[in-house]
Design an enzyme around this catalytic site. Structure first.
Site, PDB file in Angstrom:
ATOM      1  N   SER A  54       0.824  -1.232  -0.038  1.00 59.59           N
ATOM      2  CA  SER A  54       0.112   0.086  -0.079  1.00 59.59           C
ATOM      3  C   SER A  54       0.871   1.285   0.365  1.00 59.59           C
ATOM      4  O   SER A  54       2.109   1.199   0.019  1.00 59.59           O
ATOM      5  CB  SER A  54      -0.886  -0.217   1.242  1.00 59.59           C
ATOM      6  OG  SER A  54      -0.109  -0.036   2.408  1.00 59.59           O
ATOM      7  N   LYS A  55       0.269   2.471   0.114  1.00 59.31           N
ATOM      8  CA  LYS A  55       1.055   3.784   0.201  1.00 59.31           C
ATOM      9  C   LYS A  55       1.881   3.680   1.073  1.00 59.31           C
ATOM     10  O   LYS A  55       2.966   4.441   0.876  1.00 59.31           O
ATOM     11  CB  LYS A  55      -0.183   4.882  -0.178  1.00 59.31           C
ATOM     12  CG  LYS A  55      -0.779   5.084  -1.410  1.00 59.31           C
ATOM     13  CD  LYS A  55      -1.626   6.351  -1.313  1.00 59.31           C
ATOM     14  CE  LYS A  55      -2.421   6.253  -2.733  1.00 59.31           C
ATOM     15  NZ  LYS A  55      -3.201   7.421  -2.872  1.00 59.31           N
ATOM     16  N   ARG A  56       1.531   3.216   2.213  1.00 60.48           N
ATOM     17  CA  ARG A  56       2.540   3.117   3.283  1.00 60.48           C
ATOM     18  C   ARG A  56       3.811   2.635   3.291  1.00 60.48           C
ATOM     19  O   ARG A  56       4.875   3.029   3.982  1.00 60.48           O
ATOM     20  CB  ARG A  56       1.741   3.160   4.662  1.00 60.48           C
ATOM     21  CG  ARG A  56       1.353   1.580   4.624  1.00 60.48           C
ATOM     22  CD  ARG A  56       0.545   1.010   5.878  1.00 60.48           C
ATOM     23  NE  ARG A  56       0.077  -0.155   6.022  1.00 60.48           N
ATOM     24  CZ  ARG A  56       0.714  -1.135   6.753  1.00 60.48           C
ATOM     25  NH1 ARG A  56       1.894  -0.799   7.148  1.00 60.48           N
ATOM     26  NH2 ARG A  56       0.325  -2.159   6.440  1.00 60.48           N
ATOM     27  N   HIS A  57       3.812   1.895   2.244  1.00 59.36           N
ATOM     28  CA  HIS A  57       5.017   1.028   2.017  1.00 59.36           C
ATOM     29  C   HIS A  57       5.720   1.758   0.825  1.00 59.36           C
ATOM     30  O   HIS A  57       6.895   1.396   0.391  1.00 59.36           O
ATOM     31  CB  HIS A  57       4.749  -0.385   1.374  1.00 59.36           C
ATOM     32  CG  HIS A  57       4.217  -1.281   2.476  1.00 59.36           C
ATOM     33  ND1 HIS A  57       2.742  -1.773   2.337  1.00 59.36           N
ATOM     34  CD2 HIS A  57       4.467  -1.767   3.506  1.00 59.36           C
ATOM     35  CE1 HIS A  57       2.516  -2.378   3.317  1.00 59.36           C
ATOM     36  NE2 HIS A  57       3.775  -2.444   4.229  1.00 59.36           N
ATOM     37  N   GLY A  58       5.225   2.954   0.478  1.00 59.86           N
ATOM     38  CA  GLY A  58       5.644   3.712  -0.518  1.00 59.86           C
ATOM     39  C   GLY A  58       5.603   3.184  -1.868  1.00 59.86           C
ATOM     40  O   GLY A  58       6.273   3.309  -3.064  1.00 59.86           O
TER      41      GLY A  58
END
Length: 490
Positions: free
Chosen positions: A254-258
Site C-alpha cells: 500500500s501507499k504506506r510502503h511507498g
C-alpha cells in the site's frame, strides 16, 4: 482460440500501481513468448470515478515500461471498441439473452431490504446469500414495484447444485461449491451499467481472449464468470492467478510502503529495463541464482509454471540495487540521455546542449556513474559542478571544519592549486604529502577541508578528478568563499 490472446484491463480510476504493472508485464511476456496478441482494454464503466487523466496515466505508464499493446486505445483492432463505456449495447444484449434463457432475472429489492435479509441470515448462523425473492415474481408484481419507482437490477441465476472447477495454470484445480459459494449475483446495475463479473466475460469472450492472467484476488470471481461463459455457450479461457504483492511487513502493499504510481518510479529515476526486470521477479523466478534479466531474455525464459503460489515481497532496496546495476551498464552517452531531463529541470543545462557542454557533462557522469542508484540522485550529486553558489552540508561543516588548523590547511591547499601545472594527482599529491608533515595530520584531514570547500559535502567522487573538472579559477574562488564563511562563523 489457437492463437494466444491475453489482455490487461485496468480501470481508469487512478494511477497504475505496482500490482497492475506486474499483471500487465506477465501478460505481455506471455504474449511475446508465444507470438500472441497483447490487448489493452479500459474498464471505465465506473463513470463517476473514471477520468481521461487516469486513462492517459495508464497509457504513459505502459509506454514507460515498454509494454506495447497490439490492440487497444490508439491502436485499434478487430475486436473494439476497447473502452467498456462504448460497449454498453453488447452487455444489454447478452443480459437480455440470459433472461430469455431463464438464466437471469430482474431484482427489485432495495439496499435496505437486502441488508435486512443479510442480518437475519447472520442471526440464524447461515451464510449470506440472495434468497431469490424476485426470481418468481409475476408480471403484475413487477409492474407494481416499478410503479413504486423501483428500478431493478439484473441478477444471474447461478447453478443450484454441484461444483464449478477452475483448472488454474498456477494453483492447480480449485473447486467452488455452487450452493455455498456462488449466489445469484448482479450482472447489470440499476443505472444500466454492467458489473465487473459480467462485462469481463462478455469482453473476453468477444475479444477471443485465450488466457486470463490476473491477480489472486480475482480467483473467487472466477466460478461466477465460468458459469456465465457456460450459460452463453462461450469457450472458457484458461486462467492463471498470480500471487499478491506484500510489503516488507507482510501486509498487502500500500501507499504506506511507498507503493507509488508507476510514473512516480520514472520521476524518481528508475530505468525502464530495471523496473521491468524487478517486476518480473515479483512472483516469478527462472532459477535460484540469476537476478539480472535483459528484456529479450525475460521473453525467452518466462513461463507460468515458474510463477509462485506464494505472495511476493516488494523490496525497494533490492530495486535500488538493481537500478544501480543497470545505470552502471549504460554508456556515458546513454546515461546523459537519461539524466538530461533531470538536469534541465534543475536548471543546470539548457534544452539545446552544445558539444562543449555535453563533453563537460560526460566527464561529470564518468565520475558519478559508479555511485548512482537512481537517476534523480544525479541532481544533488552534480549540483556543485554547475553552480558556485551551493549550500554547505551542515553535518560536513560540523565534522570537518571544527578541527584545528582548518583555515591554514585551506590556504595551503589554495597555494598548491595555484602553483600546480595541472590539477591532477601527479602534480598535487606530492604537495599534499608535504603538508602532512607540516600540519602533523593524516591525508584525510588535509583533503577533507578542501573537498568540503569545493563541493559543500564530505562525500564526492575522487577529489583530484573533481578539481580537474572544476578548473583552477573556480577552485580558488570556492576556497576563498569558504575562508570568508569560516571567518564570519568565528
Amino acid at each position: 482460440m489457437n492463437t494466444v490472446r491475453v489482455r490487461f484491463a485496468p480501470s481508469p480510476t487512478g494511477y497504475l500501481h505496482v500490482g497492475g504493472a506486474r499483471t500487465a508485464l506477465f501478460n505481455w511476456l506471455f504474449a511475446r513468448q508465444h507470438g500472441g496478441v497483447f490487448v489493452l482494454r479500459i474498464e471505465d464503466t465506473d463513470l463517476a470515478r473514471s477520468t481521461e487523466e487516469s486513462t492517459q496515466a495508464i497509457l504513459d505508464s505502459l509506454q514507460y515500461l515498454g509494454l506495447d499493446w497490439d490492440e487497444g486505445p490508439k491502436k485499434g483492432g478487430s475486436f473494439g471498441p476497447y473502452f467498456q463505456s462504448e460497449r454498453l449495447e453488447l452487455y444489454k444484449k447478452y443480459a437480455n439473452q440470459l433472461m430469455e434463457m431463464g438464466r437471469a432475472y430482474k431484482c427489485y429489492c432495495t439496499p435496505e431490504e437486502l441488508d435486512k435479509k443479510r442480518e437475519e441470515q447472520i442471526k440464524r448462523g447461515e451464510g449470506t446469500h440472495y434468497d431469490r425473492h424476485c426470481l418468481h415474481l409475476s408480471e403484475e408484481e413487477k409492474a407494481r414495484l416499478e410503479e413504486e419507482g423501483r428500478i431493478p437490477v439484473i441478477r444471474f441465476k447461478s447453478l443450484d447444485e454441484g461444483v464449478t472447477e477452475v483448472d488454474d495454470l498456477i494453483r492447480g484445480l480449485v473447486r467452488f461449491d455452487n450452493v455455498a459459494q456462488v449466489d445469484d449475483f448482479v450482472i447489470m446495475k440499476s443505472d444500466g451499467m454492467p458489473t465487473y463479473n459480467f462485462a469481463v466475460v462478455i469482453d473476453d469472450a468477444l475479444m477471443q481472449i485465450s488466457h486470463v492472467i490476473r491477480g489472486e484476488d480475482h480467483l473467487s470471481n472466477t466460478p461466477k464468470q465460468i458459469q456465465i461463459y457456460q450459460a452463453l455457450g462461450f469457450p472458457v479461457p484458461k486462467f492463471a492467478h498470480i500471487p499478491m504483492i506484500l510489503g516488507p511487513d507482510r501486509a498487502l502493499l500500500s501507499k504506506r510502503h511507498g507503493a507509488t504510481s508507476v510514473m512516480q518510479f520514472k520521476e524518481n529515476g528508475y530505468l525502464s529495463p530495471a523496473m521491468v526486470n524487478y517486476l518480473a521477479l515479483l512472483g516469478w523466478s527462472y532459477d535460484d541464482s540469476q537476478t539480472i534479466f535483459p528484456i529479450p531474455e525475460l521473453v525467452e525464459k518466462f513461463s507460468l509454471d515458474k510463477v509462485s503460489k506464494n505472495p511476493a515481497v516488494f523490496d525497494i532496496q533490492k530495486l535500488d540495487w538493481m537500478n544501480g546495476v543497470y545505470i552502471r551498464e549504460l554508456s556515458l552517452d546513454d546515461l546523459f540521455t537519461e539524466v538530461k531531463p533531470f538536469w534541465q529541470k534543475a536548471g543546470f543545462i539548457p534544452e539545446e546542449v552544445s558539444s562543449e557542454l555535453k563533453d563537460y557533462c560526460l566527464r561529470i557522469l564518468k565520475e558519478l556513474q559508479p555511485r548512482m542508484k537512481l537517476l534523480s540522485e544525479s541532481v544533488e550529486a552534480a549540483r556543485y559542478f554547475f553552480t558556485d553558489d551551493f549550500a554547505y552540508k551542515p553535518e560536513a561543516v560540523a565534522k570537518v571544519f571544527s578541527k584545528p588548523q582548518t583555515e591554514e590547511i585551506l590556504r595551503y591547499a589554495a597555494d598548491a592549486v595555484a602553483g600546480a601545472p595541472e590539477l591532477d594527482e601527479e602534480h598535487l599529491k606530492p604537495v599534499f604529502q608535504a603538508g602532512l608533515e607540516k600540519f602533523g595530520v593524516k591525508m584525510g584531514d588535509l583533503m577533507q577541508p578542501l573537498r568540503v570547500a569545493v563541493t559543500g559535502t564530505n562525500v564526492s567522487p575522487g577529489l583530484y578528478e573533481v578539481l580537474a573538472l572544476l578548473g583552477r579559477d573556480r577552485v580558488l574562488k570556492r576556497i576563498d568563499r569558504t575562508l570568508n564563511m569560516l571567518k564570519e562563523r568565528s
